[in-house]
Design an enzyme around this catalytic site. Structure first.
Site, PDB file in Angstrom:
ATOM      1  N   CYS A 189      -8.713   2.503   1.863  1.00 12.23           N
ATOM      2  CA  CYS A 189      -9.522   1.284   1.767  1.00 12.23           C
ATOM      3  C   CYS A 189     -10.417   1.332   0.523  1.00 12.23           C
ATOM      4  O   CYS A 189     -11.177   2.277   0.350  1.00 12.23           O
ATOM      5  CB  CYS A 189     -10.374   1.132   3.031  1.00 12.23           C
ATOM      6  SG  CYS A 189     -11.373  -0.367   2.983  1.00 12.23           S
ATOM      7  N   GLN A 243      -4.510   2.903  13.634  1.00 13.50           N
ATOM      8  CA  GLN A 243      -5.092   3.510  12.439  1.00 13.50           C
ATOM      9  C   GLN A 243      -6.594   3.700  12.628  1.00 13.50           C
ATOM     10  O   GLN A 243      -7.286   2.767  13.046  1.00 13.50           O
ATOM     11  CB  GLN A 243      -4.860   2.647  11.202  1.00 13.50           C
ATOM     12  CG  GLN A 243      -5.331   3.370   9.937  1.00 13.50           C
ATOM     13  CD  GLN A 243      -5.203   2.537   8.681  1.00 13.50           C
ATOM     14  OE1 GLN A 243      -5.772   1.454   8.601  1.00 13.50           O
ATOM     15  NE2 GLN A 243      -4.484   3.048   7.691  1.00 13.50           N
ATOM     16  N   ASN A 290       4.464   2.735  -0.547  1.00 11.80           N
ATOM     17  CA  ASN A 290       3.779   1.459  -0.312  1.00 11.80           C
ATOM     18  C   ASN A 290       3.289   0.870  -1.632  1.00 11.80           C
ATOM     19  O   ASN A 290       2.793   1.590  -2.482  1.00 11.80           O
ATOM     20  CB  ASN A 290       2.599   1.702   0.641  1.00 11.80           C
ATOM     21  CG  ASN A 290       1.696   0.487   0.829  1.00 11.80           C
ATOM     22  OD1 ASN A 290       0.480   0.584   0.727  1.00 11.80           O
ATOM     23  ND2 ASN A 290       2.290  -0.662   1.102  1.00 11.80           N
ATOM     24  N   GLY A 291       3.450  -0.450  -1.733  1.00 10.85           N
ATOM     25  CA  GLY A 291       2.942  -1.170  -2.878  1.00 10.85           C
ATOM     26  C   GLY A 291       3.970  -2.101  -3.462  1.00 10.85           C
ATOM     27  O   GLY A 291       5.016  -1.671  -3.945  1.00 10.85           O
ATOM     28  N   ASP A 292       3.679  -3.418  -3.353  1.00  7.75           N
ATOM     29  CA  ASP A 292       4.488  -4.456  -4.002  1.00  7.75           C
ATOM     30  C   ASP A 292       5.861  -4.654  -3.389  1.00  7.75           C
ATOM     31  O   ASP A 292       6.814  -4.992  -4.100  1.00  7.75           O
ATOM     32  CB  ASP A 292       4.634  -4.186  -5.508  1.00  7.75           C
ATOM     33  CG  ASP A 292       3.298  -4.204  -6.232  1.00  7.75           C
ATOM     34  OD1 ASP A 292       2.316  -4.682  -5.620  1.00  7.75           O
ATOM     35  OD2 ASP A 292       3.231  -3.757  -7.383  1.00  7.75           O
ATOM     36  N   MET A 316      -3.249  -3.902   9.137  1.00  7.43           N
ATOM     37  CA  MET A 316      -4.129  -4.551   8.176  1.00  7.43           C
ATOM     38  C   MET A 316      -5.301  -5.192   8.895  1.00  7.43           C
ATOM     39  O   MET A 316      -5.117  -5.975   9.833  1.00  7.43           O
ATOM     40  CB  MET A 316      -3.354  -5.631   7.408  1.00  7.43           C
ATOM     41  CG  MET A 316      -2.533  -5.072   6.280  1.00  7.43           C
ATOM     42  SD  MET A 316      -1.799  -6.379   5.288  1.00  7.43           S
ATOM     43  CE  MET A 316      -0.507  -6.933   6.375  1.00  7.43           C
ATOM     44  N   ALA A 317      -6.480  -4.831   8.402  1.00  8.56           N
ATOM     45  CA  ALA A 317      -7.712  -5.343   9.001  1.00  8.56           C
ATOM     46  C   ALA A 317      -7.713  -6.875   8.986  1.00  8.56           C
ATOM     47  O   ALA A 317      -7.376  -7.494   7.981  1.00  8.56           O
ATOM     48  CB  ALA A 317      -8.908  -4.818   8.212  1.00  8.56           C
ATOM     49  N   LYS A 374      -2.512   7.752   5.337  1.00  9.84           N
ATOM     50  CA  LYS A 374      -2.147   6.736   4.340  1.00  9.84           C
ATOM     51  C   LYS A 374      -3.212   6.764   3.256  1.00  9.84           C
ATOM     52  O   LYS A 374      -4.399   6.625   3.541  1.00  9.84           O
ATOM     53  CB  LYS A 374      -2.082   5.356   4.995  1.00  9.84           C
ATOM     54  CG  LYS A 374      -1.786   4.248   3.991  1.00  9.84           C
ATOM     55  CD  LYS A 374      -1.316   2.994   4.719  1.00  9.84           C
ATOM     56  CE  LYS A 374      -1.122   1.823   3.778  1.00  9.84           C
ATOM     57  NZ  LYS A 374      -2.402   1.237   3.357  1.00  9.84           N
ATOM     58  N   GLY A 423       2.511  -4.371   3.231  1.00 10.26           N
ATOM     59  CA  GLY A 423       1.205  -4.964   3.487  1.00 10.26           C
ATOM     60  C   GLY A 423       1.267  -6.461   3.306  1.00 10.26           C
ATOM     61  O   GLY A 423       1.712  -7.214   4.181  1.00 10.26           O
TER      62      GLY A 423
END
Ligand SMILES: Cc1cc2nc3c(=O)[nH]c(=O)nc-3n(C[C@H](O)[C@H](O)[C@H](O)COP(=O)(O)O)c2cc1C
Length: 356
Positions: A87, A56, A191-193, A1-2, A129, A215
């Site tokens: 993104c 990444q 991915n997600g939640d 993660m940026a 991703k 994330g």
């Protein structure tokens, strides 16, 4: 993660996590690698004992991405390379990057080919991703899965939202199940939640996916990886840290960041983590504001000493954290949706970016 998963934060996560987890570095712009930008090379550093070293990349131009992979793999900078196709930040998508890119199927296939071909001689796996698509009318995840399989990609991860959703609403785990059913030759990660160990177990059960990507759930909670590892092994979860232990983790994070960036920059970087660490704990407004303005490790230690170490981890702090935002129209290059097979790289697409 940026802006989050730099070398210091990855170390902290690894200190809690399991050996089979991969902690990916912040996204790195391919062109900046090719230009050997000094700041970028610093972002690309890993601890000596980090394994695998997972990087990444971001880019739109197959030439830059191929060359960046040749450098990263050929010079031994990393053991795994992922491509960011998720993104949703306007400054990225308006140039055709991140979540905008999978719409251009032929360009994506060229990029995948350039990256996989460059990585292959060094045995470095390339993964993708991506999101479901640009919006509900322009879903691309099925095609991206197919392009990945055909192109020799080692694994894929789906963030089950469209770019238009950004981080809002609920991730659509059904789309992960659909992708998992369609893609039979390589692992599919969901991915997600995932904000808790239970969420990870539930996603795997619901979708049949081969693994999960976390994330926002780990923001201010590097120990989440210990909970995930235990849950996925079917073992009891470790007790979440009391405020005193959270203070010790914050201090460790500060020390690692000061080593990585120097104390001034490192502690500035730490400020955004403070609200995440303290989320849900009964800490007064003044003290919270002081945490968010720290400049030195010693100052942080003084603030931590003012916390009540015995306060248990709040029951309601296990849910969503970090970005949520609201849905919005996706900024795209002019005419981007006209021809999915067009392979033109938008002018200026590979200038330097950071985001997520
Ligand atoms: C601060 C922040 C930075 C992010 N940076 C990246 C990034 O550089 N690359 C990437 O693939 N995803 C990035 N993401 C997206 C996450 O990896 C993840 O796909 C998304 O947050 C959904 O998963 P979650 O519900 O577990 O948070 C970022 C998310 C946040 C909140």
């Amino acid at each position: 993660m940026a802006g989050v998963t730099n070398r210091a934060y990855r170390r902290l996560c690894r200190e809690f996590g399991s050996a089979d987890a991969i902690y990916v570095c912040e996204m790195i712009t391919a062109r900046a690698i090719v230009e050997r930008n000094e700041k970028t090379l610093h972002m690309m550093s890993f601890d000596d004992d980090e394994s695998p070293r997972s990087m990444q990349l971001y880019g739109v131009d197959p030439v830059n991405l191929g060359e960046a992979v040749r450098i990263v793999a050929g010079e031994g900078w990393a053991d795994h390379i992922d491509l960011n196709l998720g993104c949703p930040v306007p400054k990225v998508t308006k140039l055709g990057g991140g979540a905008a890119l999978p719409y251009k199927r032929a360009l994506l296939a060229r990029i995948v080919d350039a990256m996989v071909t460059a990585a292959q001689p060094y045995g470095v796996p390339v993964t993708l991703k991506f999101r479901k698509g640009i919006d509900d009318d322009h879903l691309t995840f099925r095609d991206t899965g197919r392009i990945a399989e055909e192109g020799g990609v080692a694994a894929i991860a789906l963030h089950a939202r469209t770019a238009a959703q950004r981080y809002s609403g609920q991730a659509d785990w059904d789309s992960i199940a659909e992708l998992k059913a369609a893609v039979t030759t390589i692992p599919v990660l969901g991915n997600g939640d995932i904000f808790s160990a239970d969420d990870a177990v539930a996603m795997m059960a619901h979708t049949g996916c081969d693994g999960v990507v976390v994330g926002r759930g780990c923001l201010g909670r590097p120990w989440l990886f210990a909970e995930l590892a235990a849950a996925l092994r079917g073992e009891p979860l470790p007790t979440p840290p009391r405020l005193g232990e959270v203070g010790a983790i914050m201090h460790r994070h500060a020390t690692l960041l000061a080593e990585h960036h120097g104390e001034e920059r490192g502690l500035r970087d730490l400020r955004k983590h403070m609200a995440w660490y303290l989320m849900g704990f009964p800490v007064g407004g003044d003290l919270r504001r002081s945490f968010a303005a720290i400049s030195t490790v010693a100052e942080l230690a003084g603030l931590i000493a003012q916390l009540d170490p015995d306060v248990p981890f709040p029951v309601d702090a296990g849910g969503p954290r970090g970005r949520q935002g609201s849905p919005g129209k996706v900024s795209l290059p002019y005419g981007w949706l006209d021809d999915p097979q067009d392979i033109t790289v938008p002018r200026g697409a590979d200038v330097m970016h950071s985001g997520g």
